[in-house]
Scaffold this active site. Structure first.
Site, PDB file in Angstrom:
ATOM      1  N   LYS A  94       0.892  -1.171   0.000  1.00  0.00           N
ATOM      2  CA  LYS A  94       0.000   0.000   0.000  1.00  0.00           C
ATOM      3  C   LYS A  94       0.924   1.213   0.000  1.00  0.00           C
ATOM      4  CE  LYS A  94      -4.266   1.492   2.228  1.00  0.00           C
ATOM      5  NZ  LYS A  94      -5.036   1.648   0.987  1.00  0.00           N
TER       6      LYS A  94
HETATM    7  N1  PPE Z   1      -7.618  -1.753  -3.160  1.00  0.00           N
HETATM    8  C1  PPE Z   1      -7.050  -0.525  -3.075  1.00  0.00           C
HETATM    9  C2  PPE Z   1      -6.321   0.009  -4.233  1.00  0.00           C
HETATM   10  C3  PPE Z   1      -7.157   0.188  -1.874  1.00  0.00           C
HETATM   11  O1  PPE Z   1      -6.581   1.384  -1.785  1.00  0.00           O
HETATM   12  C4  PPE Z   1      -7.893  -0.345  -0.805  1.00  0.00           C
HETATM   13  C5  PPE Z   1      -8.049   0.431   0.470  1.00  0.00           C
HETATM   14  C6  PPE Z   1      -8.475  -1.621  -0.954  1.00  0.00           C
HETATM   15  C7  PPE Z   1      -8.305  -2.296  -2.138  1.00  0.00           C
HETATM   16  C8  PPE Z   1      -9.222  -2.285   0.167  1.00  0.00           C
HETATM   17  O2  PPE Z   1      -8.337  -2.698   1.198  1.00  0.00           O
HETATM   18  P1  PPE Z   1      -8.786  -2.794   2.725  1.00  0.00           P
HETATM   19  O3  PPE Z   1      -9.021  -1.396   3.194  1.00  0.00           O
HETATM   20  O4  PPE Z   1      -7.665  -3.453   3.404  1.00  0.00           O
HETATM   21  O5  PPE Z   1     -10.034  -3.590   2.739  1.00  0.00           O
HETATM   22  N2  PPE Z   1      -8.125   1.833   0.303  1.00  0.00           N
HETATM   23  C9  PPE Z   1      -7.930   2.692   1.448  1.00  0.00           C
HETATM   24  C10 PPE Z   1      -7.687   4.115   1.021  1.00  0.00           C
HETATM   25  C11 PPE Z   1      -8.837   4.945   0.599  1.00  0.00           C
HETATM   26  C12 PPE Z   1      -8.407   6.383   0.390  1.00  0.00           C
HETATM   27  O6  PPE Z   1      -9.160   7.140  -0.284  1.00  0.00           O
HETATM   28  O7  PPE Z   1      -7.361   6.775   0.890  1.00  0.00           O
HETATM   29  C13 PPE Z   1      -9.005   2.531   2.488  1.00  0.00           C
HETATM   30  O8  PPE Z   1     -10.091   2.019   2.197  1.00  0.00           O
HETATM   31  O9  PPE Z   1      -8.759   2.911   3.613  1.00  0.00           O
END
Ligand code: PPE
Length: 307
Positions: free
Chosen positions: A159
């Site tokens: 991330k």
């Molecule tokens: N894919 C991506 C690209 C992504 O950034 C997130 C989280 C997910 C999948 C889902 O992952 P999880 O949160 O572990 O279920 N995106 C984060 C950032 C959002 C933002 O605008 O900044 C979040 O949901 O916190």
């Protein structure tokens, strides 16, 4: 966003937000060399609060740094404690938590050299990511003209801040064209994920989500896979195409910020009945129960705190 009078954890100290400052020559600002997490804390009906899957988020943060080739100078335990301390210091019973570790000031030039690794933790209240109606009604999305990064270009299991330029391009395009969010395809044309969410479809009673190849290993995705299996649904991790999305009975996103957000339209085609579908609604309700400490089967996912 965090306000000026709130406290930010900065390399081991809780500082007023206005004092948590870095140099404009911070390496990460120039090259995107930062890793971060998005975590939510929920208020539980018993009056306590709980951070959802804190250990898993901290583990992913440390792994993101490992993938980028740097090491965060704080232990897993220290970071977990720092997150809870920051929530308590800000008296935040429910909200969003943003830990960020980044290559600090020192050498400029692509090579990060021996620049320090700085870490901050900010917390703030954050309601429904895609607007107050999204969770109830479902949203409208488009397939992005931007391809999700090649799996040997950007490292999708990290991330990493730099990865999000790809997401920002897709998100801006979607919003400018009047949609709520974008679905991105991988370099082979299969469905990948959204700009900040994992993606699921439901077709003929089967729940499908994309395999982990080109996507972030989402912690909400993992929770949904477990919850859906416990509810007796059949769930598979399998590649699928955009035309399969068009003829799906339901589609939804999962993510920490987006939680479980139903999708009612993709590329101007109505999905199912054009509203939040029954499976998405059932999973959303079960997810909120788990996150708010109302389902003992998932109590292990919660780190309770109060202040
Ligand atoms: N894919 C991506 C690209 C992504 O950034 C997130 C989280 C997910 C999948 C889902 O992952 P999880 O949160 O572990 O279920 N995106 C984060 C950032 C959002 C933002 O605008 O900044 C979040 O949901 O916190």
């Amino acid at each position: 966003m965090a306000h000026e009078n709130e406290k930010i954890w900065f390399d081991g100290k809780l500082l007023p937000a206005k004092d948590a400052q870095v140099s404009v020559l911070t390496h990460a600002l120039h090259y995107g060399t930062a890793v971060f997490e998005g975590i939510r804390a929920y208020q539980c009906p018993d009056g306590s609060s709980a951070v959802f899957r804190l250990n898993d988020h901290v583990k992913r943060l440390l792994n993101s740094a490992k993938i980028l080739g740097f090491s965060i100078p704080h232990s897993h335990e220290e970071l977990c404690k720092a997150i809870v301390d920051t929530l308590k210091a800000n008296k935040l019973a429910e909200g969003y938590i943003r830990p960020l570790s980044f290559v600090g000031a020192g050498n400029l030039g692509v090579w990060p050299g021996k620049n320090p690794i700085n870490t901050i933790i900010a917390v703030w209240s954050w309601g429904a990511y895609l607007g107050p109606e999204a969770l109830e009604r479902g949203i409208r999305v488009r397939t992005s003209s931007f391809t999700r990064s090649n799996v040997n270009g950007m490292m999708s299991k990290a991330k990493a801040a730099g990865n999000y330029v790809n997401s920002v391009l897709a998100k801006n395009e979607a919003v400018q064209d009047g949609y709520d969010e974008a679905i991105m395809l991988d370099t082979n044309g299969f469905v990948s994920e959204a700009t900040g969410e994992n993606f699921f479809i439901v077709r003929n009673g089967l729940i499908k989500t994309t395999p982990l190849t080109s996507v972030l290993d989402g912690i909400t995705r993992d929770s949904i896979l477990k919850i859906a299996a416990d509810m007796g649904y059949t769930v598979v991790e399998q590649l699928f195409t955009r035309d399969e999305v068009y003829i799906a009975d339901e589609a939804f996103f999962s993510g920490t910020a987006a939680e479980v957000t139903p999708i009612r339209e993709v590329d101007n085609r109505t999905i199912g009945e054009g509203k939040a579908g029954p499976v998405a609604k059932a999973l959303q309700a079960a997810f909120f129960k788990a996150a708010k400490g109302q389902d003992p089967r998932y109590a292990k996912w919660l780190t309770h705190y109060s202040f």
